[in-house]
Design an enzyme around this catalytic site. Structure first.
Site, PDB file in Angstrom:
ATOM      1  N   HIS A  46      68.181   4.581   5.434  1.00 47.01           N
ATOM      2  CA  HIS A  46      67.455   5.563   4.631  1.00 47.01           C
ATOM      3  C   HIS A  46      68.289   5.855   3.384  1.00 47.01           C
ATOM      4  O   HIS A  46      69.516   5.781   3.407  1.00 47.01           O
ATOM      5  CB  HIS A  46      67.277   6.831   5.477  1.00 47.01           C
TER       6      HIS A  46
ATOM      7  N   ASP B 185      73.811   7.948  11.468  1.00 54.51           N
ATOM      8  CA  ASP B 185      72.642   8.713  11.039  1.00 54.51           C
ATOM      9  C   ASP B 185      71.682   8.746  12.228  1.00 54.51           C
ATOM     10  O   ASP B 185      70.946   7.795  12.485  1.00 54.51           O
ATOM     11  CB  ASP B 185      71.991   8.055   9.825  1.00 54.51           C
TER      12      ASP B 185
ATOM     13  N   LYS C 267      63.005  16.817  13.220  1.00 52.44           N
ATOM     14  CA  LYS C 267      62.621  15.571  13.885  1.00 52.44           C
ATOM     15  C   LYS C 267      62.851  15.640  15.397  1.00 52.44           C
ATOM     16  O   LYS C 267      62.428  14.749  16.132  1.00 52.44           O
ATOM     17  CB  LYS C 267      63.409  14.394  13.297  1.00 52.44           C
TER      18      LYS C 267
END
Length: 587
Positions: free
Chosen positions: A300, A377, A403
């Protein structure tokens, strides 16, 4: 001169047990503190003042001869009555002991026996540990002068083993629930409402942001309705409650991740903030020209751009791990990337586009062979797959609350305590300060050092509730369910002519399916799916380097969560067929 007489710790502990509640225990500490001898004006000087305490505290340790042994004699006092009581607690453990005996004390465990870990607000707790550090430093200096081995003080260790990290019911037994996606779905109010289009909600964008169970929503509302106050500021009832709830949430996160201590958990605004914090607070301090940062094209932008920036700032170099054609890390060529100049491996726990789950343990081993640090991550992986940061030897890990079925606006940075301790602060302001003078400042200990300003109080507390929710099922059955959905989605979508799925086979990925359909833009396709109540993500998903490698401008992404069902997958397939008809795409 005899040592100052003080109550023994076992007597103090017995009295605490007899009193039972913090209010009475607090009165008792105040009474004990009133018996401390006053300090002279010379002793109440900056030389003896302990930095990092909210109140002014002076600690003057000396060495004296007693019974043929050299032991500590400590004079200490503060300008606050309750802090004088905490001084007594410290002295009950250290007064009349040899330097080595002091270094052998597990202060964390002893304070926990009195319940201080849960009763003291973090700033007061930080002050207590600052006093401990002053005494320990004096003991270490004396041990070093005598030629003894110097013992480094430890942080508090969480006692629960990984397999027992589950919430407890009122009777003290472990609370578990049988996982049933159909029943779980009923607990998410956003998924159980009628849409104007007449179709049920088919939410397939969990990788972007997960829906929230009612209990998490209720927990956040509870904070605002019942005891909201600024954290770590007041000793009044609301202030105490909100600080205690926030620290309870921190400990829940620490146990969930398998951290050694809650002091390794920093609350952030999300994964992006956590990565930028490490890039600036660790990277700018420890990276030098020619050092290498290892990334890959799956990342990302939030785990790509901060490292590009810190490389520009420090003269370090970014190197990329090679990928296979199906979007996995090519381990056969990875050894060409790692070398003695490698300082950091920053890698996703699960690709937010392809679902690829990199071989973290193997890559971590290779990075550590060269002395490099590893940052994971975990924005996509933490809510879906079990993680144990100690067993997997992770140095840093980030994830986002929104999330993980928790609120938006809050996230977590896990960092090994020794790494956090040696890092510089990222942001400066309230709460992260130990001492400010007109000429300079010093910092509080982690995690406070990295939590400048007012935190996302209600959100962080509600994140703890989300962690409790996940723990009731444990992630193993959730992951198994999501993998079944993934296999069904692959089988269904692969049967559609002109549809291309990107990434590895279901056995090598998490619950994400990204695809394109020949003749349809990702935007048009997502819009048509919305007309049937199917919510997906379209675009480059903040992974431009990956989409450039795939040679497509954008993809459509369907991602699953613990509330997703096989019926959701079937509705996706039916909606795609509808979209192809509407867009006049030949089958």
């Amino acid at each position: 001169m005899p040592a100052t007489k003080i109550i023994r710790f076992d007597e103090l502990r017995d009295e605490f047990e007899f009193l039972g509640n913090w209010q009475d225990q607090c009165r008792y500490l105040i009474e004990l503190g009133e018996e401390l001898p006053q300090l002279t004006a010379d002793e109440q000087s900056e030389t003896f003042r302990v930095l990092g305490c909210q109140s002014r505290v002076w600690v003057i340790p000396t060495l004296m001869e007693e019974g043929g042994r050299k032991v500590l004699d400590i004079r200490a006092k503060s300008d606050a009555r309750i802090v004088d009581g905490l001084v007594v607690v410290l002295l009950s453990l250290t007064q009349g002991r040899t330097p080595q005996e002091v270094l052998d004390i597990d202060f964390n465990a002893r304070f926990a026996e009195l319940g201080l870990e849960s009763q003291l607000v973090p700033q007061r707790k930080n002050g207590l540990y600052a006093m401990v550090s002053r005494v320990q430093q004096f003991a270490r200096d004396l041990s070093a002068e005598a030629g003894s081995a110097v013992v480094k003080p430890s942080i508090r260790t969480l006692s629960a083993e990984p397999e027992t990290r589950l919430p407890l019911s009122e009777d003290g037994t472990t609370r578990r629930r049988t996982f049933d996606a159909e029943l779980v779905r009923l607990e998410f109010p956003a998924l159980n409402q009628a849409l104007e289009c007449g179709f049920p909600v088919t939410y397939l964008d969990t990788a972007s942001s997960a829906q929230k169970p009612q209990r998490v929503i209720d927990k956040e509302r509870e904070v605002y309705e019942q005891y909201y106050a600024n954290a770590y500021r007041g000793v009044y009832t609301y202030g105490d409650r909100v600080s205690a709830e926030l620290e309870s949430s921190r400990e829940k996160v620490a146990r969930f991740l398998g951290a050694t201590s809650e002091r390794e958990i920093v609350f952030t605004s999300g994964s992006t903030m956590g990565i930028n914090l490490v890039a600036q607070a660790w990277g700018r301090k420890f990276l030098s020209p020619g050092d290498e940062i290892v990334l890959n094209e799956l990342e990302h932008h939030a785990n790509f751009v901060p490292w590009q920036r810190v490389a520009e700032q420090t003269g370090a170099v970014v190197r990329l791990l090679p990928l296979t054609d199906d979007g996995q890390i090519d381990l056969s060529r990875a050894e060409d990337v790692f070398n003695p100049r490698t300082r950091l491996l920053a890698i996703t726990g699960m690709s937010n586009v392809l679902g690829t789950v990199p071989p973290i343990r193997e890559l971590t081993r290779r990075a550590h062979d060269y002395g490099a640090k590893v940052l994971i991550d975990g924005a996509q992986s933490v809510p879906h797959m079990p993680i144990h940061v100690v067993q997997e030897e992770v140095d840093f890990l980030v994830f986002s609350g929104h999330k993980a079925y928790g609120p938006s606006g809050v996230g977590v940075l896990y960092g090994r305590y020794d790494l956090l301790a040696e890092m510089d602060p990222f942001l400066c302001g309230g709460h992260m300060i130990a001492e400010v003078t007109s000429t300079g400042s010093t910092w509080a200990e982690p995690p406070a050092k990295f939590e400048a300003g007012t935190p996302a109080i209600a959100q962080a507390i509600a994140l703890g509730e989300a962690i409790d929710y996940l723990n009731e099922f444990t992630l193993c059955p959730v992951h198994k369910h999501e993998q079944a959905l993934l296999r069904h989605a692959h089988a269904s979508l692969e049967a559609i002519p002109g549809l291309t799925i990107y990434g590895p086979a279901p056995s090598e990925k998490g619950a994400i399916v990204s695809f394109t359909i020949e003749g349809a833009s990702a935007y048009d396709l997502a819009q048509q799916l919305n007309f049937r109540g199917v919510f997906v993500r379209h675009g480059h998903h903040c992974t431009m380097p990956l989409h450039a490698r795939l040679n497509v401008p954008a993809t459509v992404r369907a991602s699953f969560g613990l509330y997703s069902t096989l019926e959701d997958v079937d509705r996706l397939t039916q909606a795609i067929e509808f979209a192809m008809r509407e867009l006049k795409i030949a089958r």
